[in-house]
Write an enzyme that holds these catalytic residues in place. Structure first.
Site, PDB file in Angstrom:
ATOM      1  CB  THR A  51      56.103  83.897   1.391  1.00  0.00           C
ATOM      2  OG1 THR A  51      56.587  82.731   0.410  1.00  0.00           O
ATOM      3  CG2 THR A  51      55.302  84.962   0.446  1.00  0.00           C
ATOM      4  CE1 TYR A 114      60.722  84.733 -16.427  1.00  0.00           C
ATOM      5  CE2 TYR A 114      61.482  82.619 -17.799  1.00  0.00           C
ATOM      6  CZ  TYR A 114      61.045  84.103 -17.782  1.00  0.00           C
ATOM      7  OH  TYR A 114      61.095  84.907 -18.854  1.00  0.00           O
ATOM      8  CE1 TYR A 140      55.246  78.066   1.563  1.00  0.00           C
ATOM      9  CE2 TYR A 140      57.477  79.205   1.184  1.00  0.00           C
ATOM     10  CZ  TYR A 140      56.066  78.963   1.655  1.00  0.00           C
ATOM     11  OH  TYR A 140      55.683  80.499   1.776  1.00  0.00           O
ATOM     12  CE  LYS A 168      55.122  78.522   5.361  1.00  0.00           C
ATOM     13  NZ  LYS A 168      54.686  79.012   4.099  1.00  0.00           N
TER      14      LYS A 168
END
Length: 321
Positions: A51, A114, A140, A168
């Site tokens: 990110t 999405y 993640y 994570k």
């Protein structure tokens, strides 16, 4: 498939920003300055295209250029993990193959976004990626951006995947973190890393293995020291370093869009230090000029705190073998 030698992962793994030129190509000299800066501070791994690295917004060309350059510059000194999150599972698999060729050690996968998917479809996606990726996979959890959480029961359903490395977690939810720790305890080769840097010490106290801290781009030594102090139980040192983390966190309140404010703040601080430009990938703008003095003041404030008397600290924490 062979797993990286330094498993399970332990320590500070900065999510590298992606330095960009005015034409939004990779700024390789800036990337080299950044990597040498963080490696010189003793970080334990690198996370590329996360990110903070604006991975999902970069062109595929720039993504691959970033991975190739990062692996070449790092030259095996620490493991390189690469984010392959995409709206398309097929593209995540394709990218995992490309980054394996580039020399990466593992890939990091957040749920496709999405179109919402349920947990059963998420398990299917992870199993397919694990089967087709030439590299091991770390999961993640980033529900604020992907709009789907990796639930603890989903982690449990995936415990039998031999090439998964762990999780994570960037949810910032300590109750979730504790639940994930309970599941991951059943796989001693798995890692549980925290994203929110202000929670690093607290997550370590409840069984976390380290942090993927955006601020470690700017002050990597701060987070290495905090990791060492937290794992060593040096409470006074944790408190001293936590004040620096909180001061640094003021950067992330300068931007008006919470989804990108950390990236804007980190890149602005790196620009203040002469490491790379503050530019983000279009259409997101960098912090505007009205914030320049605030950025400089915050950076100076952290440096001033670092000059304060230092308590006795532990040293030498690293990955377990």
């Amino acid at each position: 498939m062979s797993l990286p030698q330094n498993i399970p992962l332990r320590g500070i793994v900065p999510p590298l920003v992606t330095p960009l030129t005015p034409s939004e190509e990779l700024d390789r000299p800036a990337l080299e300055r950044l990597i040498e800066k963080v490696l010189g501070a003793g970080v334990h791994g690198l996370f590329v295209l996360g990110t903070t690295g604006e991975g999902p917004s970069l062109s595929y060309e720039v993504r691959l250029a970033m991975v190739e350059a990062a692996c070449q510059i790092t030259a095996g000194r620490v493991p390189v993990l690469v984010g392959v999150t995409d709206t398309s599972l097929a593209e995540s698999i394709n990218l995992s193959r490309r980054v394996a060729d580039a020399g990466a050690d593992a890939v990091v996968f957040a749920p496709p976004c999405y179109f919402p998917i349920d947990q059963a479809d998420l398990v299917t996606a992870v199993r397919r990626l694990a089967a087709e990726s030439p590299l091991p996979v770390m999961l993640y959890n980033m529900p604020a951006l992907t709009k789907i959480a990796i639930k603890p029961e989903t982690l449990r359903a995936l415990l039998d995947e031999p090439t998964l490395l762990g999780l994570k977690d960037s949810s910032g939810d300590l109750a979730y973190f504790r639940q994930a720790r309970g599941v991951i305890n059943e796989r001693p080769d798995w890692t549980l890393l925290a994203g929110p840097e202000h929670l690093l010490a607290e997550t370590i106290s409840i069984g976390g293995d380290g942090g993927v801290c955006g601020g470690a781009n700017v002050f990597p030594e701060l987070f290495v020291q905090l990791f060492d102090a937290a794992t060593g139980g040096v409470t006074d040192e944790v408190q001293r370093l936590q004040k620096q983390v909180e001061r640094l966190g003021e950067l992330y309140r300068l931007g008006s869009n919470p989804a990108v404010a950390v990236i804007q703040g980190v890149k602005a601080a790196l620009a203040e230090l002469g490491v790379c430009d503050a530019r983000l990938v279009s259409p997101v703008a960098a912090l505007d000029a009205t914030n320049t003095e605030a950025v400089a003041r915050i950076v100076r404030g952290v440096i001033d705190l670092q000059k304060a008397p230092v308590a006795t600290s532990v040293s030498g924490s690293s990955f377990s073998s």
